[in-house]
Design an enzyme around this catalytic site. Structure first.
Site, mmCIF file in Angstrom:
data_model
loop_
_atom_site.group_PDB
_atom_site.id
_atom_site.type_symbol
_atom_site.label_atom_id
_atom_site.label_comp_id
_atom_site.label_asym_id
_atom_site.label_seq_id
_atom_site.Cartn_x
_atom_site.Cartn_y
_atom_site.Cartn_z
ATOM 1 N N CYS A 1 0.862 -1.177 0.000
ATOM 2 C CA CYS A 1 0.000 0.000 0.000
ATOM 3 C C CYS A 1 0.903 1.233 0.000
ATOM 4 O O CYS A 1 2.126 1.116 -0.071
ATOM 5 C CB CYS A 1 -0.984 -0.008 1.171
ATOM 6 S SG CYS A 1 -0.268 0.089 2.808
ATOM 7 N N CYS B 1 -3.209 1.682 -3.790
ATOM 8 C CA CYS B 1 -2.023 2.304 -4.377
ATOM 9 C C CYS B 1 -2.340 3.210 -5.556
ATOM 10 O O CYS B 1 -1.664 4.206 -5.775
ATOM 11 C CB CYS B 1 -1.048 1.241 -4.876
ATOM 12 S SG CYS B 1 -0.149 0.394 -3.606
ATOM 13 N N CYS C 1 2.036 2.742 -6.964
ATOM 14 C CA CYS C 1 2.788 1.501 -6.763
ATOM 15 C C CYS C 1 3.277 1.005 -8.118
ATOM 16 O O CYS C 1 2.506 0.944 -9.073
ATOM 17 C CB CYS C 1 1.916 0.440 -6.095
ATOM 18 S SG CYS C 1 1.571 0.811 -4.363
#
Length: 135
Positions: free
Chosen positions: A13, A87, A91
């Site tokens: 996360c 995310c 990410c």
């Protein structure tokens, strides 16, 4: 006869201070030495969310010694399954990996009752994930 490598799961996360830490604790508890578990964040906080620590302690999982960690390419490349949580585009994507995106409310700033609900949702998802990767 060679030993079979345990599946590696990365819970990812943004802040690595709540959701991914809870998921990792459940996966370690449920999977034992049959899985390798990582948690990380793309922009980690300085410390874990206190309500998350408290909610996990209530069910016998002490994560108070854990700390948010920054995602490294090494961890991302090692993982067989990457579970993202909120995310969005922050990410990175590692080619050839199995991704699951769990839409979960962020426990940051939430009351303990809400954190408990998020915790229980995460536990249910992790139970199914562990069953699946250990088949």
């Amino acid at each position: 006869m060679s030993a079979v490598r345990p599946p590696e799961i990365l819970f990812l996360c943004v802040h690595n201070a709540g959701r991914s830490q809870m998921a990792a604790a459940f996966a370690r508890s449920l999977g034992g030495d049959q899985v390798i578990v990582y948690s990380a964040g793309s922009d980690p906080e300085d410390a874990l969310n206190e309500s998350v620590i408290r909610a996990m302690n209530e069910i016998g999982l002490d994560i108070s010694e854990e700390s948010p960690r920054r995602l490294t390419d090494e961890i991302g490349q090692q993982a067989d399954v990457i579970v993202t949580m909120g995310c969005g585009d922050s990410c990175p994507v590692y080619l050839g990996k199995r991704y699951l995106d769990w839409e979960l409310e962020d426990p940051k700033g939430k009351d303990l009752a809400t954190v408990r609900r998020i915790r229980d949702d995460i536990r249910n998802r992790v139970v199914h994930l562990i069953e699946e990767v250990l088949r």
